[in-house]
Design a protein around this motif. Sequence first.
Motif, PDB file in Angstrom:
ATOM      1  N   ILE A   1       0.708  -1.089  -0.095  1.00 56.91           N
ATOM      2  CA  ILE A   1       0.146   0.014  -0.093  1.00 56.91           C
ATOM      3  C   ILE A   1       0.904   1.121   0.531  1.00 56.91           C
ATOM      4  N   ARG A   2       0.292   2.000  -1.305  1.00 51.62           N
ATOM      5  CA  ARG A   2       1.673   3.296  -1.132  1.00 51.62           C
ATOM      6  C   ARG A   2       0.563   4.700  -0.863  1.00 51.62           C
ATOM      7  N   ALA A   3       1.154   5.217   0.071  1.00 51.67           N
ATOM      8  CA  ALA A   3       0.736   6.403   0.615  1.00 51.67           C
ATOM      9  C   ALA A   3       1.296   7.262   0.687  1.00 51.67           C
ATOM     10  N   VAL A   4       0.995   8.773  -0.156  1.00 47.60           N
ATOM     11  CA  VAL A   4       1.251  10.068  -0.289  1.00 47.60           C
ATOM     12  C   VAL A   4       0.672  10.869   1.167  1.00 47.60           C
TER      13      VAL A   4
ATOM     14  N   GLY B   1     -11.644  -6.355   0.637  1.00 51.32           N
ATOM     15  CA  GLY B   1     -10.213  -6.005   1.735  1.00 51.32           C
ATOM     16  C   GLY B   1      -9.363  -6.343   2.366  1.00 51.32           C
ATOM     17  N   GLU B   2     -10.667  -6.538   3.056  1.00 50.11           N
ATOM     18  CA  GLU B   2     -10.036  -7.343   4.946  1.00 50.11           C
ATOM     19  C   GLU B   2      -8.925  -8.836   4.636  1.00 50.11           C
ATOM     20  N   VAL B   3      -9.576  -8.819   3.786  1.00 49.40           N
ATOM     21  CA  VAL B   3      -9.025 -10.983   2.805  1.00 49.40           C
ATOM     22  C   VAL B   3      -7.335 -10.427   2.772  1.00 49.40           C
ATOM     23  N   TYR B   4      -7.493  -9.503   1.638  1.00 48.52           N
ATOM     24  CA  TYR B   4      -6.155  -8.987   0.763  1.00 48.52           C
ATOM     25  C   TYR B   4      -5.039  -8.599   1.644  1.00 48.52           C
ATOM     26  N   VAL B   5      -5.755  -7.269   2.550  1.00 49.11           N
ATOM     27  CA  VAL B   5      -4.432  -6.709   3.406  1.00 49.11           C
ATOM     28  C   VAL B   5      -4.434  -7.572   4.952  1.00 49.11           C
ATOM     29  N   VAL B   6      -5.045  -8.781   5.225  1.00 45.96           N
ATOM     30  CA  VAL B   6      -4.051  -9.429   5.630  1.00 45.96           C
ATOM     31  C   VAL B   6      -3.190 -10.343   5.224  1.00 45.96           C
ATOM     32  N   ARG B   7      -3.676 -10.970   3.656  1.00 47.77           N
ATOM     33  CA  ARG B   7      -2.456 -11.786   3.375  1.00 47.77           C
ATOM     34  C   ARG B   7      -1.597 -10.981   2.515  1.00 47.77           C
TER      35      ARG B   7
ATOM     36  N   LEU C   1      -0.111  -8.748   4.521  1.00 46.57           N
ATOM     37  CA  LEU C   1       1.062  -8.430   5.213  1.00 46.57           C
ATOM     38  C   LEU C   1       1.875  -9.192   6.044  1.00 46.57           C
ATOM     39  N   THR C   2       0.648 -10.336   6.191  1.00 40.35           N
ATOM     40  CA  THR C   2       1.006 -11.717   6.552  1.00 40.35           C
ATOM     41  C   THR C   2       2.498 -12.282   5.910  1.00 40.35           C
ATOM     42  N   GLU C   3       2.096 -12.462   4.474  1.00 39.90           N
ATOM     43  CA  GLU C   3       2.244 -13.579   3.755  1.00 39.90           C
ATOM     44  C   GLU C   3       4.041 -12.188   2.387  1.00 39.90           C
ATOM     45  N   CYS C   4       3.124 -11.454   2.167  1.00 45.66           N
ATOM     46  CA  CYS C   4       4.193 -10.854   1.323  1.00 45.66           C
ATOM     47  C   CYS C   4       5.039  -9.746   1.829  1.00 45.66           C
TER      48      CYS C   4
ATOM     49  N   PRO D   1      11.275  -3.912  -5.764  1.00 44.16           N
ATOM     50  CA  PRO D   1      10.714  -4.878  -7.225  1.00 44.16           C
ATOM     51  C   PRO D   1       8.957  -5.598  -6.571  1.00 44.16           C
ATOM     52  N   GLY D   2      10.140  -6.501  -5.229  1.00 44.73           N
ATOM     53  CA  GLY D   2       8.914  -7.287  -4.442  1.00 44.73           C
ATOM     54  C   GLY D   2       8.122  -6.473  -3.818  1.00 44.73           C
ATOM     55  N   PHE D   3       7.757  -5.494  -3.436  1.00 45.17           N
ATOM     56  CA  PHE D   3       6.796  -4.648  -3.105  1.00 45.17           C
ATOM     57  C   PHE D   3       5.666  -4.114  -4.667  1.00 45.17           C
ATOM     58  N   ALA D   4       6.355  -4.245  -5.312  1.00 38.92           N
ATOM     59  CA  ALA D   4       4.783  -3.676  -6.745  1.00 38.92           C
ATOM     60  C   ALA D   4       4.428  -5.089  -6.933  1.00 38.92           C
ATOM     61  N   ALA D   5       5.053  -6.146  -6.811  1.00 39.53           N
ATOM     62  CA  ALA D   5       4.831  -7.961  -7.210  1.00 39.53           C
ATOM     63  C   ALA D   5       3.901  -8.393  -6.021  1.00 39.53           C
ATOM     64  N   ALA D   6       3.559  -7.741  -4.393  1.00 38.02           N
ATOM     65  CA  ALA D   6       2.631  -7.890  -3.501  1.00 38.02           C
ATOM     66  C   ALA D   6       1.812  -7.550  -3.819  1.00 38.02           C
ATOM     67  N   VAL D   7       1.677  -6.225  -4.384  1.00 35.73           N
ATOM     68  CA  VAL D   7       0.721  -5.366  -4.398  1.00 35.73           C
ATOM     69  C   VAL D   7      -0.104  -5.871  -5.387  1.00 35.73           C
ATOM     70  N   VAL D   8       0.630  -5.965  -7.084  1.00 39.50           N
ATOM     71  CA  VAL D   8      -0.329  -6.935  -7.882  1.00 39.50           C
ATOM     72  C   VAL D   8      -1.295  -8.410  -7.058  1.00 39.50           C
ATOM     73  N   ALA D   9      -0.014  -9.268  -6.811  1.00 39.33           N
ATOM     74  CA  ALA D   9      -0.248 -10.080  -6.418  1.00 39.33           C
ATOM     75  C   ALA D   9      -1.645 -10.481  -5.161  1.00 39.33           C
ATOM     76  N   THR D  10      -2.169  -8.909  -4.575  1.00 38.25           N
ATOM     77  CA  THR D  10      -3.161  -9.077  -3.221  1.00 38.25           C
ATOM     78  C   THR D  10      -4.323  -8.018  -3.897  1.00 38.25           C
ATOM     79  N   GLN D  11      -4.185  -7.565  -4.690  1.00 33.01           N
ATOM     80  CA  GLN D  11      -5.903  -7.262  -5.084  1.00 33.01           C
ATOM     81  C   GLN D  11      -5.673  -7.319  -6.907  1.00 33.01           C
ATOM     82  N   PRO D  12      -6.027  -8.491  -6.464  1.00 30.12           N
ATOM     83  CA  PRO D  12      -6.493  -8.558  -8.137  1.00 30.12           C
ATOM     84  C   PRO D  12      -7.998  -8.956  -8.805  1.00 30.12           C
ATOM     85  N   ASP D  13      -8.715  -8.205  -8.161  1.00 31.18           N
ATOM     86  CA  ASP D  13     -10.196  -7.443  -7.987  1.00 31.18           C
ATOM     87  C   ASP D  13     -10.303  -5.842  -8.597  1.00 31.18           C
ATOM     88  N   GLY D  14      -8.368  -5.619  -8.430  1.00 32.66           N
ATOM     89  CA  GLY D  14      -8.744  -3.689  -8.383  1.00 32.66           C
ATOM     90  C   GLY D  14      -8.171  -3.579  -6.677  1.00 32.66           C
TER      91      GLY D  14
END
Length: 223
Positions: A1-4, A30-36, A38-41, A91-104
């Motif tokens: 999750i990137r924030a400014v 969101g709950e499922v994906y944010v936990v995934r 923060l815990t896996e990636c 690059p691992g951060f960008a990969a984590a974002v893609v992996a945990t928001q498959p539906d946007g």
Amino acid sequence: IRAVECFTSSCSKTFDVLRELRIYELGPGGEVYVVRRLTECMPSLFAAHGFRPVGQWLAIGDRTSSAFIWMLHWPDWNARAAAFDALYADPGFAAAVVATQPDGPWLTRFHVLFLTPSVAHPASSGDVSGTIDELRLDEVVPGTATCLSATMRDEGVVRIGAAGGTLLGHFDVVSGWPLQCFAHLTRWPTRDIPQVAGLEGVTHSTRWLLRPLEHCRATVGLA
């Protein structure tokens, strides 16, 4: 999750210990994906870039939207800036974002608050039992912060303990909230939280009931 984040002039001060409280409001799924995420990636990325999470929670209760809340511990502002720069360049951060928001994207809104321990903040003493944490943001009458912190230390902590709770942390909010306020976290044995008399001078409270995530369960002192 990137924030400014935008920092107010008060954030130019130097603090010995800094906490960052991040509140994410979540859309469907969101709950499922944010936990995934923060815990896996993120654990290996956090370790590589100097992040130190001290608590992660899912909000429960009757709010209209779900929320994920977490807290980070920083030694100073420079360490925080360097850590986020390194994370976002990995690059691992960008990969984590893609992996945990498959539906946007599922993050609908966020708040970032910066905190420093008040005089009522407890010394670190490890974990305590309990199933529910309560986060309160207490807005106060301008100019009363020092007095109210002392009252919380001398009276508020006793009231919480008498009701069966344990104060995990009490903080001055340096930046990120519209009005001067305190943030405090209390652990309770069950969801049946008793009414505890508030402190005179608190004008409004915003409250979340939180389920601690066991992989990053907050301890007393949030250190």
